[in-house]
Design an enzyme around this catalytic site. Structure first.
Site, mmCIF file in Angstrom:
data_model
loop_
_atom_site.group_PDB
_atom_site.id
_atom_site.type_symbol
_atom_site.label_atom_id
_atom_site.label_comp_id
_atom_site.label_asym_id
_atom_site.label_seq_id
_atom_site.Cartn_x
_atom_site.Cartn_y
_atom_site.Cartn_z
ATOM 1 N N TYR A 140 0.854 -1.196 0.000
ATOM 2 C CA TYR A 140 0.000 0.000 0.000
ATOM 3 C C TYR A 140 0.887 1.243 0.000
ATOM 4 O O TYR A 140 1.691 1.415 -0.900
ATOM 5 C CB TYR A 140 -0.975 -0.059 1.183
ATOM 6 C CG TYR A 140 -2.139 0.880 1.011
ATOM 7 C CD1 TYR A 140 -2.944 0.816 -0.124
ATOM 8 C CD2 TYR A 140 -2.417 1.853 1.956
ATOM 9 C CE1 TYR A 140 -3.997 1.691 -0.316
ATOM 10 C CE2 TYR A 140 -3.481 2.733 1.783
ATOM 11 C CZ TYR A 140 -4.262 2.647 0.649
ATOM 12 O OH TYR A 140 -5.305 3.517 0.467
ATOM 13 N N LYS B 13 -20.621 -19.692 -11.047
ATOM 14 C CA LYS B 13 -19.909 -19.477 -12.304
ATOM 15 C C LYS B 13 -18.481 -19.013 -12.028
ATOM 16 O O LYS B 13 -17.523 -19.424 -12.704
ATOM 17 C CB LYS B 13 -20.660 -18.445 -13.149
ATOM 18 C CG LYS B 13 -20.198 -18.319 -14.584
ATOM 19 C CD LYS B 13 -20.474 -19.605 -15.355
ATOM 20 C CE LYS B 13 -20.180 -19.472 -16.825
ATOM 21 N NZ LYS B 13 -21.190 -18.721 -17.562
#
Length: 751
Positions: free
Chosen positions: A41, A96
Site C-alpha cells: 500500500y 460461475k
C-alpha cells in the site's frame, strides 16, 4: 445405476458450511511485516500507479486485471427459474466464478446489478471496464441480452461474452463437427432445424452459419412455428435475420427430411414421429434442461442410426458450457485480447472436436469407469479431461492473434502450453475420479457408528449421491432421533439400520470370533460382549462375512483403539502387512504420508514394505508413484544411527526390483522442492516426491497434523492398506464430508 438425489436441505447446507457462499479472496503476496504493508500500500503502491497512468497497458503487469473476469447478471433469466432478480441470481453467479477458477485458473468475481433497464446495465458495466480483463454476462433475458452484449462490445476494449448464447453455441458446434464427420455429411449441405429462438438458439444458428451452414438450409422455429419471410407474429430483429423463404409452418413439417435437429426449447417438444421422418443418420441435439426435447432412449427406439446429444450429464454427449467459457477466457486473457470474436469461438469448437477424436487418457477412463472412444456415444470431450486446459486456450489464443485482437501476442507457444499444464490442480481430477469410480462400483457400505450425527449425514449422502447402499450400525430409535435432530427426518426410511438384535447372523459371527480369539484369553462371555455390543467389532464381522462391501469407522474413537478392535476380526497388524497411508491435498498438490497408523517404529524391511503399499495406494488414486524416504539427513549427511534405516530401505527396494521411482534418505525439502532437489543431480527421482515414507509413526502423525493446522491441507485418511477387505478408519475430528470421502475410497477398494 441410480441417479444422485439432492435435497433442498443438502443444497442449503452446502452453501452455508463452512462459511456462507462459495469462495473467498486471499492475498497472493506476503502481508506480515511493516515492510510488506509499505510495499503493498503506501508508499510503495504509488510507483505502479504512476507507471500505469503513463502506460495503461502495464496494468496487465502490475495488477490482477489480466487474470480477472467479472460474472455479471441482473437475474432476469436465472437457469430455468425465470426472473429471480439480481440478489436471487447471486448463488448462480458465485458458482460461475468458481467454475472459472476450477477449470482454467481464472480469477473471477460475481456482480449482480439491480436494474432491468438495458441502458443503466450497459453504463454500469462499461464504467467497470478498467477493473477487469473480461466480462462474462449471464442469465439476462432476451431480447435485452442481445442489446446489452452488442453495445458493450462496441464500447469496451476487453472481451464481453454472453455465455448463455455463445457458450452453448460453441459446444454445440464442436459436437456437430464430429457428428457430421461420423455421418459422412458436410455442414454446407445439411438441412438444420432449430427449435427455440431465444439467446442460445440464435447464437447456435449464427455460429453454424459462420462455419458454413447455408441460410436457406436452416429452419428456425419458436413457439409460433417456423420463422418464415413475411411472418409478423412474435417477431423481432434477431428472429427476422433468420427468416427463410419457405412454405413450412410447423416444427413437424420442418423435421421432414432434416439432417440435424437442435433443441434449446422445452421437454417433449420432439416426438418419435418427427425423429422417424428425419434423413438417414440424423443428428439430434436435444439440449433443453433439465429434461430434453426427446430422450436418447425414445429417439434410438425409432432411429437406431441417430447420434444424440443432450444437456444432461447422465447421458452420453453432454453439451456442457464448462467445456468452453473457461478456456475461451483463458486464451483471450493470455493475449490481453480486446474481444472474443467468431474466429476464436470457431477455433475453440474445432479444438474440442479434434480432442474428442484423440485417444482418451487412462485417468479419464478411470474417472468414468469405462473406456471412452470416439464414436456415436462420444463426440464431445468430458468436462474433466485434463488436456482441455492446455489444448483449447492455445487454439483460442492463436485465432485471436491471427485476427488482430491480441494486445500482447504469445511468442513461444510451447512454453505457453507448459504454463497452462502447471495451472491444473491435480487434486480436483483425482477426487473426481474417486467419485466416479465409487458410483460405478455401487458398493454396499457399512457405517459402524450410527450414534454419531456426522456419520449419519455421510451415510445419507453416500446413498443419495448414488454410490450404493448404506448400512448403519446402531439402534433404530437412536438413529431416527438423531436424523430428525439433523433435519433429515425424510432419510429415516431410506437407511437400513443393522444391529445385533435384528440380524440373523449373530450366532455365525460369534462362532467365527470365538475361533479366532479363544487362545488369546477370550471366553464365550467376552465374545458375546464384543460381537453383540461393540459396533466396531460387529461391523467388522459383517464385512468379514460378505454382508457389506466396505467399512467406514473411527469417527468417534481414537484410530489406534479402533484398529485394535478391528484386529479381533481381521489381520491388521504391522506383522500382517497392514499399513496406514494419509493423503494430504494442499496448494494443488497431493502427497501421501506413510505409515500414519500401524507401524510404531519400522525397521528397514518394514519401510520397504510401507513404500510398496503406499505405491499401490498412489496408483489407486491415479498417481505415478515417486517415493522419498525422509529423514533429518540427506544422502548420508549428517551421519546418524537413526538415519541408517532410511538409508538402507532404498537398497532393499532395489533388490526387489520394484517398478516405481524411489530414493533416500533425504530431508523433506529436498523431496518436495524441485529446485533444491536439483542440487543433487544423482537423485533418482524425476520430480518432487508424492510419497513420503517417514521414520516412525510419531513423525508421520506430527507432519500430518502440522500440515493440516498450519498449511490448511485437506487430509484424507489414514487409508488402511493390506487387510484384504476395504476398511477405512476416519479421524475423530472428521466432518460428514471427510467420512464420505473415506467411504468412497473404500468403495473404490483403494488400499
Amino acid at each position: 445405476m441410480p441417479k444422485a438425489r439432492i435435497t433442498d436441505e443438502e443444497a442449503l447446507a452446502f452453501h452455508i458450511d463452512p462459511t456462507p457462499g462459495k469462495f473467498e479472496v486471499t492475498p497472493s503476496v506476503p502481508m506480515t511485516t511493516q515492510r510488506d504493508l509499505s510495499l503493498a500500500y503506501s508508499p510503495g503502491v504509488a510507483v505502479p500507479c504512476e507507471r500505469i497512468a503513463a502506460e495503461p497497458a502495464t496494468a496487465y503487469d502490475y495488477t490482477n486485471k489480466g487474470n480477472l473476469v467479472a460474472v455479471i447478471s441482473n437475474g432476469t433469466a436465472v437457469l430455468g427459474l425465470g426472473n429471480l432478480g439480481a440478489l436471487g441470481s447471486k448463488p448462480v453467479m458465485e458458482g460461475k466464478a468458481v467454475l472459472f477458477k476450477r477449470f482454467a485458473d481464472v480469477n473471477s468475481i460475481d456482480i449482480e446489478l439491480d436494474t432491468e433497464d438495458p441502458d443503466k446495465f450497459i453504463e454500469a458495466v462499461r464504467l467497470m471496464g478498467p477493473t477487469f480483463g473480461g466480462i462474462n454476462l449471464e442469465d439476462i433475458k432476451a431480447p435485452e441480452c442481445f442489446i446489452i452484449e452488442q453495445k458493450l462490445k462496441e464500447e469496451m476494449d476487453i472481451p464481453v461474452f454472453h455465455d448463455d448464447q455463445h457458450g452453448t453455441a460453441v459446444i454445440c458446434a464442436a459436437g456437430l463437427i464430429n457428428a457430421l464427420h461420423l455421418s459422412g455429411k458436410q455442414i454446407e449441405d445439411v438441412k438444420i432445424v432449430l427449435n427455440g429462438a431465444g439467446a442460445a438458439g440464435i447464437a447456435c444458428i449464427e455460429l453454424l452459419k459462420s462455419m458454413g451452414a447455408r441460410h436457406e438450409n436452416c429452419i428456425v422455429c419458436d413457439t409460433k412455428g417456423v420463422i418464415y419471410q413475411g411472418r409478423t407474429e412474435g417477431m423481432n430483429q434477431w428472429k427476422s435475420a433468420h427468416a427463410v423463404n419457405t412454405d413450412l409452418r410447423t416444427l413437424e413439417e420442418a423435421m421432414e427430411g432434416a439432417d440435424v435437429f437442435l433443441g434449446v426449447s422445452v421437454k417433449g417438444a420432439v416426438t418419435q414421429e418427427m425423429v422417424q421422418a428425419m434423413a438417414d443418420n440424423p443428428v439430434i441435439f436435444a439440449m433443453a434442461n433439465p429434461d430434453p426435447e426427446i430422450t436418447p432412449e425414445d429417439a434410438h427406439e425409432v432411429r437406431p442410426d441417430a447420434i444424440v446429444a443432450t444437456g444432461r450429464s447422465d447421458y452420453p454427449n453432454q453439451v456442457n458450457n464448462v467445456l468452453g467459457f473457461p478456456y475461451l477466457f483463458r486464451g483471450a486473457l493470455d493475449i490481453h485480447a480486446r474481444a472474443i470474436n467468431d474466429e476464436m469461438k470457431i477455433a475453440c469448437a474445432e479444438a474440442l472436436a479434434e480432442l474428442a477424436r484423440e485417444d482418451v487418457p487412462d485417468e479419464v477412463a478411470m474417472a468414468y469407469g469405462k473406456k471412452l472412444t470416439f464414436g456415436r456415444d462420444y463426440i464431445i470431450p468430458t468436462p474433466f479431461d485434463p488436456r482441455l486446459i492446455h489444448v483449447i486456450p492455445p487454439a483460442v489464443a492463436k485465432a485471436g492473434m491471427n485476427t488482430g485482437v491480441a494486445r500482447r501476442p504469445i511468442i513461444d507457444m510451447d512454453a505457453y502450453e507448459l504454463t497452462l499444464k502447471s495451472r491444473m490442480d491435480p487434486t480436483a481430477s483425482i477426487l473426481r475420479g474417486i467419485t466416479a469410480r465409487a458410483r460405478q462400483a455401487q458398493s454396499t457400505m457399512i457405517f459402524a457408528e450410527g450414534d454419531d450425527p456426522q456419520v449419519l449425514r455421510a451415510a445419507v449422502q453416500y446413498q443419495r449421491n448414488g454410490f450404493g447402499r448404506a448400512l448403519v450400525v446402531g439402534r433404530e430409535d437412536d438413529v431416527k432421533r438423531k436424523l430428525e435432530a439433523e433435519g433429515l427426518a425424510d432419510a429415516v426410511r431410506e437407511l437400513r439400520v443393522v444391529n445385533a438384535a435384528n440380524t440373523q447372523h449373530l450366532s455365525t459371527y460369534k462362532d467365527f470370533l470365538y475361533e479366532r480369539l479363544q487362545r488369546h484369553g477370550f471366553d464365550q462371555h467376552d465374545i458375546h460382549r464384543l460381537a453383540a455390543r461393540d459396533r466396531h467389532v460387529f461391523a467388522s464381522l459383517m464385512l468379514a462375512h460378505g454382508h457389506g462391501d466396505g467399512l467406514v469407522t473411527g469417527a468417534t474413537r481414537k484410530s489406534a483403539h479402533v484398529l485394535e478392535l478391528i484386529n479381533h476380526v481381521f489381520d491388521a497388524k504391522a506383522s500382517d502387512g497392514a499399513v496406514g497411508i494419509t493423503a494430504l491435498l494442499v496448494k494443488g498438490r497431493i502427497v501421501l504420508i506413510a505409515d500414519t497408523l500401524v507401524h510404531e517404529w519400522p525397521e528397514s524391511e518394514d519401510l520397504a514394505n510401507i513404500a510398496e503399499a503406499a505405491a499401490r495406494v498412489a496408483r489407486g488414486l491415479g498417481l505415478d508413484p515417486r517415493v522419498a524416504f525422509v529423514s533429518f539427513s540427506t544422502f548420508g549427511y549428517p551421519v546418524s544411527e537413526r538415519a541408517e534405516k532410511m538409508h538402507d530401505a532404498p537398497d532393499i527396494l532395489a533388490q526387489r526390483g520394484v517398478d516405481f521411482e524411489f530414493d533416500g534418505e533425504m530431508t523433506a525439502d529436498v523431496a518436495l522442492n524441485e529446485e533444491i532437489m536439483a542440487q543433487y543431480p544423482f537423485c533418482k527421482l524425476s520430480g518432487p516426491a508424492n510419497i513420503l515414507v517417514m521414520p516412525a509413526r510419531h513423525s508421520s502423525s506430527i507432519s500430518v497434523k502440522m500440515m493440516q493446522e498450519l498449511a490448511g491441507a485437506t487430509v484424507i485418511g489414514p487409508i488402511l492398506s493390506g487387510t484384504g477387505k476395504p476398511i477405512q478408519i476416519c479421524s475423530s475430528a472428521s466432518t460428514a464430508n471427510d467420512i464420505l470421502n473415506m467411504a468412497m475410497l473404500a468403495a473404490c477398494k483403494i488400499g
